[in-house]
Design a protein around this motif. Structure first.
Motif, PDB file in Angstrom:
ATOM      1  N   ALA A  83    -133.357 -84.554  30.964  1.00 39.54           N
ATOM      2  CA  ALA A  83    -134.220 -83.405  31.223  1.00 39.54           C
ATOM      3  C   ALA A  83    -134.009 -82.891  32.646  1.00 39.54           C
ATOM      4  N   ARG A  84    -133.897 -83.805  33.581  1.00 41.37           N
ATOM      5  CA  ARG A  84    -133.711 -83.400  34.978  1.00 41.37           C
ATOM      6  C   ARG A  84    -132.339 -82.768  35.206  1.00 41.37           C
ATOM      7  N   ASP A  85    -131.323 -83.283  34.528  1.00 44.16           N
ATOM      8  CA  ASP A  85    -129.955 -82.815  34.752  1.00 44.16           C
ATOM      9  C   ASP A  85    -129.509 -81.754  33.748  1.00 44.16           C
ATOM     10  N   ALA A  86    -130.447 -81.179  33.005  1.00 45.70           N
ATOM     11  CA  ALA A  86    -130.080 -80.247  31.939  1.00 45.70           C
ATOM     12  C   ALA A  86    -129.222 -79.083  32.443  1.00 45.70           C
ATOM     13  N   GLU A  87    -129.622 -78.482  33.547  1.00 47.08           N
ATOM     14  CA  GLU A  87    -128.870 -77.339  34.070  1.00 47.08           C
ATOM     15  C   GLU A  87    -127.460 -77.748  34.488  1.00 47.08           C
ATOM     16  N   ALA A  88    -127.350 -78.849  35.204  1.00 47.40           N
ATOM     17  CA  ALA A  88    -126.033 -79.307  35.640  1.00 47.40           C
ATOM     18  C   ALA A  88    -125.171 -79.718  34.450  1.00 47.40           C
ATOM     19  N   ASP A  89    -125.782 -80.341  33.444  1.00 49.67           N
ATOM     20  CA  ASP A  89    -125.021 -80.787  32.275  1.00 49.67           C
ATOM     21  C   ASP A  89    -124.441 -79.609  31.496  1.00 49.67           C
ATOM     22  N   ARG A  90    -125.120 -78.478  31.523  1.00 51.40           N
ATOM     23  CA  ARG A  90    -124.608 -77.311  30.784  1.00 51.40           C
ATOM     24  C   ARG A  90    -123.278 -76.812  31.338  1.00 51.40           C
ATOM     25  N   HIS A  92    -120.990 -78.902  32.437  1.00 54.04           N
ATOM     26  CA  HIS A  92    -120.026 -79.996  32.285  1.00 54.04           C
ATOM     27  C   HIS A  92    -119.356 -79.891  30.914  1.00 54.04           C
ATOM     28  N   PRO A  93    -118.046 -80.088  30.829  1.00 49.00           N
ATOM     29  CA  PRO A  93    -117.337 -79.918  29.549  1.00 49.00           C
ATOM     30  C   PRO A  93    -117.773 -80.883  28.455  1.00 49.00           C
ATOM     31  N   VAL A  94    -118.275 -82.060  28.813  1.00 45.91           N
ATOM     32  CA  VAL A  94    -118.696 -83.041  27.822  1.00 45.91           C
ATOM     33  C   VAL A  94    -120.217 -83.136  27.728  1.00 45.91           C
ATOM     34  N   LYS A  95    -120.877 -83.212  28.872  1.00 45.35           N
ATOM     35  CA  LYS A  95    -122.325 -83.407  28.890  1.00 45.35           C
ATOM     36  C   LYS A  95    -123.089 -82.196  28.353  1.00 45.35           C
ATOM     37  N   ARG A  96    -122.435 -81.052  28.278  1.00 43.85           N
ATOM     38  CA  ARG A  96    -123.132 -79.859  27.758  1.00 43.85           C
ATOM     39  C   ARG A  96    -123.500 -80.012  26.282  1.00 43.85           C
ATOM     40  N   HIS A  97    -122.909 -80.989  25.614  1.00 39.06           N
ATOM     41  CA  HIS A  97    -123.226 -81.236  24.207  1.00 39.06           C
ATOM     42  C   HIS A  97    -124.426 -82.167  24.034  1.00 39.06           C
ATOM     43  N   ARG A  98    -124.957 -82.694  25.132  1.00 36.81           N
ATOM     44  CA  ARG A  98    -126.142 -83.523  25.023  1.00 36.81           C
ATOM     45  C   ARG A  98    -127.299 -82.695  24.472  1.00 36.81           C
ATOM     46  N   VAL A 100    -130.458 -82.222  25.082  1.00 39.58           N
ATOM     47  CA  VAL A 100    -131.321 -81.470  26.002  1.00 39.58           C
ATOM     48  C   VAL A 100    -130.544 -80.309  26.609  1.00 39.58           C
ATOM     49  N   ALA A 101    -129.333 -80.561  27.067  1.00 38.59           N
ATOM     50  CA  ALA A 101    -128.519 -79.504  27.669  1.00 38.59           C
ATOM     51  C   ALA A 101    -128.167 -78.429  26.649  1.00 38.59           C
ATOM     52  N   ALA A 102    -127.976 -78.835  25.391  1.00 33.22           N
ATOM     53  CA  ALA A 102    -127.601 -77.879  24.342  1.00 33.22           C
ATOM     54  C   ALA A 102    -128.794 -77.105  23.800  1.00 33.22           C
ATOM     55  N   GLY A 103    -130.007 -77.430  24.222  1.00 29.35           N
ATOM     56  CA  GLY A 103    -131.194 -76.721  23.773  1.00 29.35           C
ATOM     57  C   GLY A 103    -131.805 -77.258  22.499  1.00 29.35           C
ATOM     58  N   GLN A 104    -131.254 -78.351  21.964  1.00 26.11           N
ATOM     59  CA  GLN A 104    -131.809 -78.942  20.757  1.00 26.11           C
ATOM     60  C   GLN A 104    -133.169 -79.575  21.034  1.00 26.11           C
ATOM     61  N   ILE A 105    -133.324 -80.077  22.255  1.00 24.63           N
ATOM     62  CA  ILE A 105    -134.607 -80.642  22.680  1.00 24.63           C
ATOM     63  C   ILE A 105    -135.086 -79.868  23.900  1.00 24.63           C
ATOM     64  N   VAL A 206    -109.641 -93.901  38.674  1.00 24.72           N
ATOM     65  CA  VAL A 206    -108.216 -93.829  38.352  1.00 24.72           C
ATOM     66  C   VAL A 206    -107.936 -92.669  37.398  1.00 24.72           C
ATOM     67  N   GLN A 207    -108.782 -92.509  36.394  1.00 24.08           N
ATOM     68  CA  GLN A 207    -108.563 -91.475  35.393  1.00 24.08           C
ATOM     69  C   GLN A 207    -108.773 -90.068  35.936  1.00 24.08           C
ATOM     70  N   MET A 208    -109.627 -89.928  36.960  1.00 24.16           N
ATOM     71  CA  MET A 208    -109.902 -88.599  37.499  1.00 24.16           C
ATOM     72  C   MET A 208    -109.035 -88.267  38.713  1.00 24.16           C
ATOM     73  N   ALA A 209    -108.133 -89.176  39.080  1.00 25.40           N
ATOM     74  CA  ALA A 209    -107.275 -88.938  40.250  1.00 25.40           C
ATOM     75  C   ALA A 209    -106.533 -87.617  40.102  1.00 25.40           C
ATOM     76  N   GLY A 210    -106.673 -86.759  41.093  1.00 23.76           N
ATOM     77  CA  GLY A 210    -106.008 -85.459  41.069  1.00 23.76           C
ATOM     78  C   GLY A 210    -106.743 -84.390  40.300  1.00 23.76           C
ATOM     79  N   LYS A 211    -107.891 -84.742  39.703  1.00 22.17           N
ATOM     80  CA  LYS A 211    -108.679 -83.765  38.956  1.00 22.17           C
ATOM     81  C   LYS A 211    -109.932 -83.408  39.741  1.00 22.17           C
ATOM     82  N   GLN A 212    -110.435 -82.222  39.507  1.00 20.16           N
ATOM     83  CA  GLN A 212    -111.654 -81.777  40.173  1.00 20.16           C
ATOM     84  C   GLN A 212    -112.748 -81.568  39.136  1.00 20.16           C
ATOM     85  N   GLY A 213    -113.959 -82.065  39.452  1.00 16.81           N
ATOM     86  CA  GLY A 213    -115.100 -81.838  38.561  1.00 16.81           C
ATOM     87  C   GLY A 213    -115.028 -82.616  37.266  1.00 16.81           C
ATOM     88  N   ALA A 214    -114.203 -83.664  37.222  1.00 11.75           N
ATOM     89  CA  ALA A 214    -114.053 -84.415  35.990  1.00 11.75           C
ATOM     90  C   ALA A 214    -115.187 -85.405  35.761  1.00 11.75           C
TER      91      ALA A 214
END
Length: 315
Positions: A83-90, A92-98, A100-105, A206-214
């Motif tokens: 609930a607190r991170d709903a705006e930020a999660d929207r 995010h490429p993955v968390k936007r499907h949560r 609360v972020a998706a508006g289901q809750i 390690v997986q996010m090395a060289g990536k931004q906002g991952a």
């Protein structure tokens, strides 16, 4: 000749959307409670198992209850966090499907359900378990909510808070049953949890090395070398603590034909070394997947559980 006019059928008073709304809300709340993470709460059996009291009548009654109450507290934290991170999660490429972020809750609903669970679980623990269990759940909720609102943005402290959450799970069953927690149990469990938490962070780095906002912003402030140092240090201390328990004189009395306590060290060290292979590759981002998908690690785990069970069993 004009065709007969067909009268429109009366509209249903209940539209599919409105009919499915309560069900969709319930499913959304369940998803937000992270059922895949509930396996972590099995750690509530750790202290009774280490004391050889896992299959007593009281343990068989109390431990399922403690598991449910801890799961309710964890669900409360997840709901408040989303609930607190709903705006930020929207964004995010993955968390936007949560949900609360998706508006289901709706955000207020997530806060309300999370707050209700946070009040009911410790209250039920005080009534059905013990005041100590209730106090532990309150401390867990306070620490995890502080993590959601601020501590997850503080270097090193975020690792300590997540590790403490695992340690509290491991302590809960012992407190509910009034079992003293040995120093070796606390050392091995605490540093074992830190090993897995740091290995997870290392894998994410390690997986996010060289990536931004991952992933989370704080992770970019850690160096890969530092996280490697932490999980290697934690693994070493966990192994040392376990070895000292196994070799300690005057501990759990030896039963059976073989020194089960000493033999269990081999399986424990093998499990740590096997898991470290995935940590070193940067493939330990989801600990539950590592444990469940690697057959060798699963087999080693089963052998360790058998040896450990024989070591602490009270015949």
């Amino acid at each position: 000749m004009a065709e007969p006019t067909t009268l429109p059928e009366p509209e249903s008073t209940t539209t599919p959307a409105s009919a499915s709304r309560p069900r969709g809300l319930a499913l959304g709340l369940l998803r937000t409670a992270r059922p895949r993470q509930w396996a972590k709460n099995v750690l509530v059996v750790a202290a009774p198992a280490s004391a050889g009291e896992l299959f007593t009548t009281r343990a068989l009654i109390q431990l399922p209850l403690v598991f449910v109450l801890f799961t309710a507290c964890a669900a409360a934290v997840y709901l408040v966090n989303d609930a607190r991170d709903a705006e930020a999660d929207r964004a995010h490429p993955v968390k936007r499907h949560r949900p609360v972020a998706a508006g289901q809750i709706p955000v207020p609903v997530a806060y309300a359900v999370g707050g209700t669970l946070a009040v009911l679980a410790p209250t039920a623990a005080a009534w059905l378990c013990s005041p100590r269990t209730s106090a532990l759940l309150i401390a867990y909720l306070g620490l995890q909510l502080a993590y959601c609102f601020s501590l997850k943005h503080v270097l090193v402290v975020d690792l300590v808070v997540v590790t403490t959450g695992f340690l509290m799970r491991a302590m809960a069953g012992g407190l509910a049953l009034g079992i003293p927690l040995s120093r070796w149990f606390l050392i091995t469990t605490g540093f074992g949890a830190l090993f897995m938490v740091a290995a997870k962070r290392y894998s994410e780095a390690v997986q996010m090395a060289g990536k931004q906002g991952a992933t989370r912003v704080l992770l970019t402030e850690y160096t890969v070398g530092y996280l490697r140092f932490v999980w290697q240090l934690a693994a070493g201390v966990a192994v040392l603590g376990y070895c000292l328990w196994a070799l300690e004189e005057g501990g759990v009395p030896h039963t059976g034909l073989l020194p089960w306590r000493q033999l269990s060290v081999v399986a424990f060290v093998l499990a740590i070394l096997r898991y470290a292979v995935f940590a070193d590759r940067g493939a330990a981002g989801q600990p539950e997947d590592v444990v469940l998908r690697d057959r060798a690690l699963a087999l080693i785990g089963v052998v360790w559980i058998a040896l450990y069970g024989l070591a602490v069993a009270r015949w």
